[in-house]
Design an enzyme around this catalytic site. Structure first.
Site, mmCIF file in Angstrom:
data_model
loop_
_atom_site.group_PDB
_atom_site.id
_atom_site.type_symbol
_atom_site.label_atom_id
_atom_site.label_comp_id
_atom_site.label_asym_id
_atom_site.label_seq_id
_atom_site.Cartn_x
_atom_site.Cartn_y
_atom_site.Cartn_z
ATOM 1 N N ARG C 52 -47.736 -22.423 -0.081
ATOM 2 C CA ARG C 52 -49.101 -22.839 -0.331
ATOM 3 C C ARG C 52 -49.912 -22.863 0.967
ATOM 4 N NH1 ARG C 52 -49.296 -24.644 -5.411
ATOM 5 N NH2 ARG C 52 -47.051 -24.615 -5.090
ATOM 6 N N THR C 53 -49.340 -23.449 1.978
ATOM 7 C CA THR C 53 -50.019 -23.521 3.265
ATOM 8 C C THR C 53 -50.262 -22.120 3.808
ATOM 9 O OG1 THR C 53 -48.848 -25.586 3.673
ATOM 10 C CG2 THR C 53 -49.873 -24.545 5.562
ATOM 11 N N LYS C 80 -32.567 -12.275 18.937
ATOM 12 C CA LYS C 80 -32.002 -11.789 20.198
ATOM 13 C C LYS C 80 -31.996 -12.884 21.264
ATOM 14 C CE LYS C 80 -33.660 -7.048 19.509
ATOM 15 N NZ LYS C 80 -34.727 -6.151 19.940
ATOM 16 N N ARG C 101 -46.441 -22.661 11.950
ATOM 17 C CA ARG C 101 -45.571 -23.553 11.178
ATOM 18 C C ARG C 101 -44.187 -23.483 11.787
ATOM 19 N NH1 ARG C 101 -45.929 -26.803 6.303
ATOM 20 N NH2 ARG C 101 -43.813 -27.121 5.582
#
Lengths: 300, 300, 300
Positions: C52-53, C80, C101
């Protein structure tokens, strides 16, 4: 047109409107088409992968100047147990149109009922895939100048490839003669054939014999070998129902060979350079046809 | 320029054209550059991950005002057995240019031969990664005002890092002096060195000794420890061929330290704030250089 | 506003500025808002999924006319061994703003310190999720015309849902009366309550009893059952702290039921069609609020 859920929701005039809009889109210079859906936000929602459909819908939206969001269930709340309905409502709250691909039959109808904005069905399970049927019809009409009266052979696993049923329906609507070519174990459902013949009064014949004499269009789909309990059985059938250069010997010079792609063994690469192979051109037609659908649905 | 497959397809004038176009792109205000490829549709096709290359090509396409499609093999038909050729042909039918990253050597050449639209090689296996070489040359020229006559040290695993070969080739083309610094077990292939010296008449020396006296540019790449049967051996070498503040003591004040990134142990974070560390600036140059390449290829 | 890391970095005037900018965004025709960030390039960087975000930030950026890059760690160099810092610096070199996020607390502050361009926190671990708080406040103000003096119940697992702490802080800032409703084992941290009361002088009560008499806004979050050692215990609590039609009997007619979504069992689907259910509308408000934040941060 607000939603596009099934080819059966469209009358002949609706289909003709899509096809002629697609022809207009195909000729339109990018800078002009890029203004048609400017300021609109479209989301694709693909709950299962389908590269060709996905990419051509993306291309269509972008060529129309729409902004595009791509939603994949892998980054989805469905993992946390959210219902499809809530997910649809969320996306519907963010965007102006939804292109939905879902593995469950009926998902598109359900979403269309729920959403305020247009929902375009990009395939719901084995059920419907209306833009594939539209681009098939568009391709045939573009290559042959008409559909009515053409002799079209549909070949492969006609039992499981349900999109072939939609194509039969579309061909019936436009009055083509259809020959169904499949192993006898993989014939199309009798009820579907009866219904199409009854509705449109077209000729539909059935055979297990690849005979391309007099055929205008050969539409091939693959044998779904994974459906066979005995894998060897499936492979044997695929070998028999294979369109190679050998099978094309004696076929008409103006035959058009179509395939929804991706193709694997059913048409070997040697055929690609045969001038009768039209499947790459067919795939390309997915863009103008999907532009037409997105545009007509967004106009309302 | 139509396609960009290998740095070896470009003459010195072609490279200079890219570098000066990149310089123009870097200075251009976004609203102006955003008109250059307006109405064009570009697809990235990354058959293996490569964040930096991927993101900077995306940024480049967007800064040019092109519309962008991102194709990842995970949502691909290749799972169903489609050939690379068919996949390329599909995307080629949808878009105006393709940026291809593929794990197989030669994939970019094959795609370029097949596609109607320009194909830009974003790395094909250990083979070629021409936009990396171009951005390396661009960075050196921008920092030092020239390439000719500079003393450039290439350091790390020069045996396996084949992009170092392309860079050597590019440096040769512009007449730099090159010093190859590596563990003796990880030296660059002799044949490649001989060839570059023969073609461009530059000086190329080899050593296992990190001596930064008089060096203008130090280009570091990592030791590919996973290549060693004895992991401990690889780790030992990485420790010796590590550019930390200790190793930089006595190095020239105007030394430029470059690295293709991502970096791990070969340059510890303490070096990031040293004014000689130029690798973040180098990474940033990926955008204008790739803008130049996309623009020149799309113009034809 | 340059970065947005925590709601606690904003004064009341800053929050009011966001809310009124969001109101302006919501009313603005798409063609006009589509000019506001034209030529700007925004990257989302989601190191953990949050549909949603993610989707509403994407929609916000696109509605503002910004170009958008979506960066997922799965196609990342972090595999890596690259540090978060280097990854942030890379993206910062390519784009004009970053929406981050990340599962680690403090990641957003760290990124904001490092990046030249604005960083918007789209949630860092259990720590902060400021745009969620802003859209909650926006929704309440839009539905009720004010926040001051409202009686707001926050219900669910108030121990673990730390975004509820930010919401309490925001409600405190605007002078609402807050009632905290949770199983006694899942109460909000006493220190947080004391602090909010001390700062803003609001009334905060606590109870384990769902009593909706006189309540203006009921904000529900789920019981995080996976936190319980005894799964059965968690399920039992969820059953008690469930807002179904039964629980709503006798609740005020103008009650507004909010939920950050996705919802699972805590609000059954039967409630969706109750006119008091406002959570889909709330989700939709994520777009104008995030437009406001992106716009204000980009303006500087």
């Amino acid at each position: 047109m607000h939603d596009l859920v099934s080819i059966r929701d469209l009358g002949k005039k609706d289909v003709e409107a899509v096809l002629s809009e697609a022809a207009r889109m195909e000729k339109m210079p990018p800078k002009k088409s890029g203004e048609l859906l400017r300021g609109k936000l479209v989301s694709t929602m693909f709950f299962e992968p389908s590269t060709r459909t996905n990419m051509s819908f993306q291309a269509a939206a972008k060529r129309l100047g729409a902004k595009l969001m791509t939603f994949y269930p892998s980054v989805s709340s469905t993992a946390k147990g959210e219902t499809l309905g809530d997910t649809i409502r969320m996306i519907d709250g963010y965007v102006d149109a939804i292109v939905l691909r879902h593995p469950y039959e009926g998902a598109a109808r359900y979403a269309a009922d729920l959403a305020e904005h247009p929902v375009i069905n990009a395939g719901d399970g084995g059920n419907q895939h209306p833009t594939q049927t539209l681009l098939d019809l568009y391709t045939i009409k573009k290559l042959k100048g008409k559909i009515s009266g053409l002799r079209v052979s549909l070949m492969g696993d006609l039992k499981h490839a349900r999109t072939m049923r939609s194509l039969l329906y579309g061909l019936g609507m436009f009055g083509a003669d259809v020959n169904l070519v499949s192993p006898s174990a993989l014939r199309m459902d009798e009820e579907v054939i009866r219904e199409t013949k009854g509705m449109f009064g077209i000729n539909v014949s059935q055979t297990s014999d690849i005979n391309l004499k007099g055929v205008d269009v050969l539409y091939v789909c693959r044998i779904q070998k994974e459906r066979f309990q005995d894998k060897y059985e499936g492979e044997k059938m695929q070998k028999e129902f294979r369109v190679d250069l050998e099978a094309l010997r004696g076929a008409p010079e103006d035959l058009a060979i179509l395939h929804p792609l991706p193709k694997v063994e059913e048409i070997p690469p040697e055929v690609d350079s045969d001038p009768r192979a039209k499947y790459f051109e067919q795939a390309k037609n997915g863009v103008p046809v999907r532009m037409a659908v997105l545009y007509l649905a967004s106009k309302g």
